[in-house]
Scaffold this motif. Structure first.
Motif, PDB file in Angstrom:
ATOM      1  N   ARG A 495     -18.857 -46.187  45.371  1.00 48.71           N
ATOM      2  CA  ARG A 495     -18.013 -45.325  44.001  1.00 48.71           C
ATOM      3  C   ARG A 495     -19.126 -45.168  43.132  1.00 48.71           C
ATOM      4  O   ARG A 495     -19.110 -44.388  41.994  1.00 48.71           O
ATOM      5  N   ALA A 496     -20.523 -45.570  43.231  1.00 51.91           N
ATOM      6  CA  ALA A 496     -21.545 -45.071  42.792  1.00 51.91           C
ATOM      7  C   ALA A 496     -22.450 -43.915  43.308  1.00 51.91           C
ATOM      8  O   ALA A 496     -23.738 -44.000  43.050  1.00 51.91           O
ATOM      9  N   ALA A 497     -21.851 -43.122  44.167  1.00 54.51           N
ATOM     10  CA  ALA A 497     -22.573 -42.361  44.618  1.00 54.51           C
ATOM     11  C   ALA A 497     -23.620 -41.297  44.000  1.00 54.51           C
ATOM     12  O   ALA A 497     -24.618 -41.151  44.520  1.00 54.51           O
ATOM     13  N   ALA A 498     -23.084 -41.073  42.839  1.00 55.22           N
ATOM     14  CA  ALA A 498     -24.041 -40.155  42.130  1.00 55.22           C
ATOM     15  C   ALA A 498     -25.236 -40.610  41.644  1.00 55.22           C
ATOM     16  O   ALA A 498     -26.298 -40.009  40.735  1.00 55.22           O
ATOM     17  N   TRP A 499     -25.327 -41.971  41.471  1.00 52.19           N
ATOM     18  CA  TRP A 499     -26.821 -42.689  41.035  1.00 52.19           C
ATOM     19  C   TRP A 499     -27.383 -42.611  42.103  1.00 52.19           C
ATOM     20  O   TRP A 499     -28.768 -43.416  42.139  1.00 52.19           O
ATOM     21  N   HIS A 500     -27.212 -42.278  43.309  1.00 50.72           N
ATOM     22  CA  HIS A 500     -28.080 -41.887  44.492  1.00 50.72           C
ATOM     23  C   HIS A 500     -28.762 -43.228  45.268  1.00 50.72           C
ATOM     24  O   HIS A 500     -29.819 -43.128  45.665  1.00 50.72           O
ATOM     25  N   LEU A 501     -27.807 -44.178  45.050  1.00 56.41           N
ATOM     26  CA  LEU A 501     -28.496 -45.539  45.277  1.00 56.41           C
ATOM     27  C   LEU A 501     -27.404 -46.450  46.432  1.00 56.41           C
ATOM     28  O   LEU A 501     -27.653 -47.271  46.635  1.00 56.41           O
ATOM     29  N   THR A 652     -10.022 -47.913  36.188  1.00 57.87           N
ATOM     30  CA  THR A 652     -10.072 -47.527  37.568  1.00 57.87           C
ATOM     31  C   THR A 652      -9.979 -46.046  37.683  1.00 57.87           C
ATOM     32  O   THR A 652     -10.273 -45.303  38.569  1.00 57.87           O
ATOM     33  N   ARG A 653      -9.699 -45.266  36.760  1.00 59.47           N
ATOM     34  CA  ARG A 653      -9.805 -43.913  36.394  1.00 59.47           C
ATOM     35  C   ARG A 653     -11.245 -43.353  35.998  1.00 59.47           C
ATOM     36  O   ARG A 653     -11.522 -42.075  36.437  1.00 59.47           O
ATOM     37  N   TRP A 654     -11.800 -44.209  35.540  1.00 63.87           N
ATOM     38  CA  TRP A 654     -13.072 -43.995  34.795  1.00 63.87           C
ATOM     39  C   TRP A 654     -14.262 -43.626  35.931  1.00 63.87           C
ATOM     40  O   TRP A 654     -15.107 -42.803  36.005  1.00 63.87           O
ATOM     41  N   GLU A 655     -13.973 -44.494  37.223  1.00 64.54           N
ATOM     42  CA  GLU A 655     -15.235 -44.312  38.106  1.00 64.54           C
ATOM     43  C   GLU A 655     -14.775 -44.141  39.495  1.00 64.54           C
ATOM     44  O   GLU A 655     -15.309 -44.820  40.387  1.00 64.54           O
ATOM     45  N   PRO A 656     -13.591 -43.221  39.763  1.00 60.55           N
ATOM     46  CA  PRO A 656     -13.340 -42.945  41.208  1.00 60.55           C
ATOM     47  C   PRO A 656     -14.611 -42.258  41.787  1.00 60.55           C
ATOM     48  O   PRO A 656     -15.182 -41.542  41.290  1.00 60.55           O
ATOM     49  N   ALA A 657     -14.775 -42.363  43.229  1.00 64.33           N
ATOM     50  CA  ALA A 657     -15.749 -41.736  44.059  1.00 64.33           C
ATOM     51  C   ALA A 657     -15.815 -40.218  43.774  1.00 64.33           C
ATOM     52  O   ALA A 657     -16.692 -39.523  43.830  1.00 64.33           O
ATOM     53  N   GLU A 658     -14.621 -39.590  43.799  1.00 62.48           N
ATOM     54  CA  GLU A 658     -14.692 -38.067  43.875  1.00 62.48           C
ATOM     55  C   GLU A 658     -14.634 -37.778  42.313  1.00 62.48           C
ATOM     56  O   GLU A 658     -14.656 -36.467  41.978  1.00 62.48           O
ATOM     57  N   GLN A 659     -14.534 -38.408  41.185  1.00 63.07           N
ATOM     58  CA  GLN A 659     -14.804 -38.243  39.772  1.00 63.07           C
ATOM     59  C   GLN A 659     -15.672 -38.940  39.003  1.00 63.07           C
ATOM     60  O   GLN A 659     -15.320 -40.077  38.596  1.00 63.07           O
ATOM     61  N   ARG A 660     -17.044 -38.625  39.108  1.00 65.57           N
ATOM     62  CA  ARG A 660     -18.044 -39.387  38.609  1.00 65.57           C
ATOM     63  C   ARG A 660     -18.378 -38.863  37.440  1.00 65.57           C
ATOM     64  O   ARG A 660     -18.542 -37.678  37.103  1.00 65.57           O
ATOM     65  N   PRO A 661     -18.836 -39.656  36.362  1.00 67.09           N
ATOM     66  CA  PRO A 661     -19.581 -39.296  35.247  1.00 67.09           C
ATOM     67  C   PRO A 661     -20.896 -38.670  35.422  1.00 67.09           C
ATOM     68  O   PRO A 661     -21.551 -39.023  36.618  1.00 67.09           O
ATOM     69  N   ALA A 662     -21.401 -38.194  34.327  1.00 67.41           N
ATOM     70  CA  ALA A 662     -22.924 -37.834  34.488  1.00 67.41           C
ATOM     71  C   ALA A 662     -23.426 -38.890  34.806  1.00 67.41           C
ATOM     72  O   ALA A 662     -23.371 -40.120  34.432  1.00 67.41           O
ATOM     73  N   VAL A 663     -24.961 -38.768  35.552  1.00 70.56           N
ATOM     74  CA  VAL A 663     -25.709 -39.817  36.028  1.00 70.56           C
ATOM     75  C   VAL A 663     -27.184 -39.441  35.525  1.00 70.56           C
ATOM     76  O   VAL A 663     -27.459 -38.404  35.666  1.00 70.56           O
ATOM     77  N   LEU A 664     -27.926 -40.625  35.528  1.00 72.22           N
ATOM     78  CA  LEU A 664     -29.331 -40.250  35.438  1.00 72.22           C
ATOM     79  C   LEU A 664     -30.222 -39.899  36.630  1.00 72.22           C
ATOM     80  O   LEU A 664     -30.125 -40.712  37.491  1.00 72.22           O
ATOM     81  N   ASP A 665     -30.529 -38.563  36.808  1.00 73.19           N
ATOM     82  CA  ASP A 665     -31.217 -38.119  38.066  1.00 73.19           C
ATOM     83  C   ASP A 665     -32.544 -39.035  37.908  1.00 73.19           C
ATOM     84  O   ASP A 665     -33.289 -39.196  37.193  1.00 73.19           O
ATOM     85  N   SER A 666     -32.695 -39.559  39.427  1.00 70.01           N
ATOM     86  CA  SER A 666     -34.019 -40.365  39.681  1.00 70.01           C
ATOM     87  C   SER A 666     -35.544 -39.505  39.321  1.00 70.01           C
ATOM     88  O   SER A 666     -36.439 -40.181  39.083  1.00 70.01           O
ATOM     89  N   SER A 667     -35.243 -38.165  39.370  1.00 72.48           N
ATOM     90  CA  SER A 667     -36.560 -37.199  38.887  1.00 72.48           C
ATOM     91  C   SER A 667     -36.933 -37.284  37.375  1.00 72.48           C
ATOM     92  O   SER A 667     -37.769 -36.832  37.032  1.00 72.48           O
ATOM     93  N   ILE A 668     -35.851 -37.689  36.361  1.00 73.24           N
ATOM     94  CA  ILE A 668     -36.160 -37.693  34.986  1.00 73.24           C
ATOM     95  C   ILE A 668     -37.402 -38.729  34.635  1.00 73.24           C
ATOM     96  O   ILE A 668     -37.198 -39.730  34.997  1.00 73.24           O
TER      97      ILE A 668
END
Length: 668
Positions: A495-501, A652-668
């Protein structure tokens, strides 16, 4: 840093390694960078290493070891100090061991003699483990990714096969002589061989020196100071005899920050930038220029010495033998005038180029290459997809001035060893400069909460408490050693896929949040309620993020990312309450005037929460990992608190795998 406490490594059964028990690391080339890598590897426990070089021993540019010539970098830029000041292989340790520390101290100069530096390196080479001289590497192969590298060398005892998990390319540069000097035989020598031929050159009637770098200048100075020395022509195609740019702010271009900026440029732009900066590492030292001018002044007023001519903006077009001498043809690059001169010998102070790597040909399909076919290592000097090939040299086109700079060698070696060992044996600085490159950051990190209402402590120990919607939240700076189990449990899940971890090890999560802790533009906070971690909030400076590529960030902007922890018993309104608390955190800093968020355009749930909090959707922007809906919230007036009335979307609506909020890209 722990390496200074390590005992010498235990070697494997054979110093060559074996296919089923390879060495941990093998480096081809033992110049200053390779030798420095050996010195930093020396104390690491259980690290089996080998360093190969075809030379019979270490000897650094022996043809340029003039008695009074100094390094152009301070003694701190030795083999190890910038990575480990406590190393037994430091320049100061060599001075102490050889009884030269007090004379060097009284001399009051940061710049060692070049002869001293060479003697110091030879001392280190004699005392460090794993060096193998007289080994000419002829081939490097690997059957498949994941297999060890097979290295073949020719040495005094015939062919030898080596096996290693990690291969380091440490070969240096080779002297370059202009093709216009082909055919004149021993009448032309490279400046790097000058002292070998000095007696013959000093006895000639006329010597021409081509080029205008430090080596050429030192050759000219030596000829001018030679009793009854020859007439000298000093000619260069450079537009002038320029000094080395050695101001303190220019030195900041040999820094991790400039490296990050340089690497973000397109390949063609990097090549153009490098071509426009020769004065940063190819000019003449101020001291040498002063000595040259004094020698010229004395010679002009003595009236008894052979003549000297200096000419810039003039290129050598051809040469040929002429009645036992050499006929040189020239063309001025500014007015086009052509001229011929006759000389007895030519010294080519025309620099060095990366050595060819024929032994690496069979492995090129496994390496990172740029459009010109050059080896193209990544930010941390890895040149293969699996991270088992590392590069010490051959990197000016990818790492700018940090590539040839002696002072950056230990930092590069520390990065390589940390990754080979799999732990941070050496501290590696990421922020060292006063100036910025490419992006203008905020004047100070945001939010800055020292003295703010609701904040206690200071610096990295600060805590911020606020009440929202009848609930009390405490924000604490993430402390990796303390909070790693929580972070890993949250961010390694799908569920935290957008964090790339996702599926990342604890070490990988720790590496990311230690990087954030060292970055002045980013801060990670754990949000607690009733003493239990509830959410992760990341605040960042948008001016130091990819947003600045697509949006005119202004002073007073702050970026926000939010992750709510998974729970089996969601409480209605938690999302809105935590969002309101996070905005309280940012508004507590009076410098913050706008908050920016950039959820994925398809993340409609988060976008709805943001709109309810008062965020205004501006535009869709393309970021490195997504197309985002850039949204902004202006600082409310004192009488307004709309952000506190955020609707309570279910967690449960805030963090579904298909609907993720913006995340901190590891390159920043």
């Amino acid at each position: 840093m722990t390496s200074q406490h390590c005992s010498p490594a235990t070697p494997t059964a054979t110093t060559h390694g074996a296919e089923d028990e390879p060495l941990d690391m093998l480096c081809v080339g033992i110049g200053p960078f390779g030798l420095g890598l050996a010195c930093l590897a020396d104390p690491l426990d259980n690290l089996s290493v080998a360093f190969l070089d075809r030379a019979p021993e270490f000897n650094w540019h022996p043809g340029l070891l003039f008695d009074r010539a100094t390094l152009q970098v301070p003694f701190l830029a030795d083999l190890v100090t910038m990575a480990d000041p406590t190393s037994r292989f430091s320049f100061l340790a060599w001075l102490k061991e050889t009884g030269k520390l007090y004379p060097f101290y009284v001399r009051e100069s940061f710049y060692p003699l070049r002869r001293e530096y060479n003697d110091y390196c030879r001392w280190a080479a004699h005392n460090v483990r794993g060096l193998h001289w007289g080994q000419n590497v002829v081939a490097v192969t690997r059957s498949a990714t994941g297999d060890p590298w097979r290295v073949t060398s020719d040495g005094p005892d015939g062919p030898t096969t080596w096996w290693t998990r990690h291969l380091v390319i440490g070969t240096g540069t080779s002297a370059t002589v202009p093709p216009q000097l082909d055919g004149v035989g021993r009448a032309a020598v490279h400046a790097g061989e000058y002292l070998t031929h000095r007696e013959r050159l000093a006895a000639e009637n006329h010597v021409t020196v081509v080029g205008s770098g430090q080596s050429a200048a030192e050759v000219v100075l030596d000829l001018l100071n030679t009793e009854d020395g020859p007439a000298v022509d000093w000619i260069t195609r450079s537009p002038r005899f320029f000094p080395m740019e050695y101001s303190k702010l220019s030195l900041e271009l040999t820094s991790p920050e400039y490296l990050d900026h340089f690497r973000a440029l397109p390949e063609q732009t990097r090549d153009r930038v490098n071509a426009c900066q020769p004065q940063l590492h190819r000019g003449i030292s101020d001291e040498t220029i002063s000595e040259l001018h004094e020698a010229l002044y004395v010679r002009r007023n003595s009236g008894s010495h052979a003549p000297v001519r200096l000419l810039a903006a003039t290129e050598l077009t051809r040469s040929q033998s002429h009645d036992g001498r050499v006929l040189l043809s020239w063309r001025n690059t500014e007015n086009g005038h052509e001229r011929e001169t006759i000389t007895d010998a030519v010294v080519a102070g025309t620099g060095y180029a990366p050595s060819s790597l024929p032994w690496l040909e069979e492995a090129r399909d496994q390496l990172f290459l740029d459009s010109a076919g050059r080896i193209s290592p990544d930010r941390y000097h890895r040149a293969s997809a699996d991270g088992t090939v590392h590069v010490l040299n051959h990197g000016e086109h990818t790492h700018a001035l940090t590539a040839p700079d002696l002072g950056m060698g230990p930092l590069r070696n520390a990065h390589i060893l940390n990754r080979i060992v799999g732990s941070k044996q050496y501290r590696t600085e990421e922020r060292t400069t006063f100036q910025s490159f490419g992006r203008l950051p905020q004047a100070r990190p945001v939010p800055c909460l020292d003295g703010a209402p609701g904040a206690v402590g200071n610096g990295d120990d600060i805590r911020f408490t606020t009440e929202c919607q009848g609930r009390r939240f405490e924000f604490r700076h993430v402390a990796v050693d303390r909070d790693l189990p929580v972070l890993h449990d949250w961010l390694s899940q799908p569920r935290a896929a957008a964090w790339h971890l996702v599926d990342a090890s604890q070490q990988a999560v720790a590496t990311e949040y230690r990087r954030m802790a060292e970055a002045p533009s980013e801060t990670a906070w754990l949000v607690h309620e009733n003493g239990h971690p509830l959410a992760l909030v990341e605040t960042y400076d948008p001016a130091c993020s990819p947003l600045t590529e697509v949006f005119p960030v202004r002073d007073g902007d702050a970026g926000l990312h939010l992750f709510l922890a998974p729970t089996s018993e969601p409480v209605s309104g938690t999302t809105g309450a935590v969002m309101a608390a996070a905005l309280d955190l940012l508004w507590a800093d009076p410098v913050v005037q706008r908050v920016l968020v950039e959820p994925d355009v398809h993340n409609h749930a988060v976008r709805a929460v943001n709109r309810k909090a008062g965020f205004r959707e501006l535009e869709h922007v393309v970021l490195p990992d997504k197309t985002a809906c850039l949204s902004v919230l202006e600082r409310p007036l004192a009488s307004q608190n709309s952000w506190r009335d955020v609707g309570g979307a279910n967690t449960t609506r805030w963090e579904p795998a298909e609907q993720r909020p913006a995340v901190l890209d590891s390159s920043i």
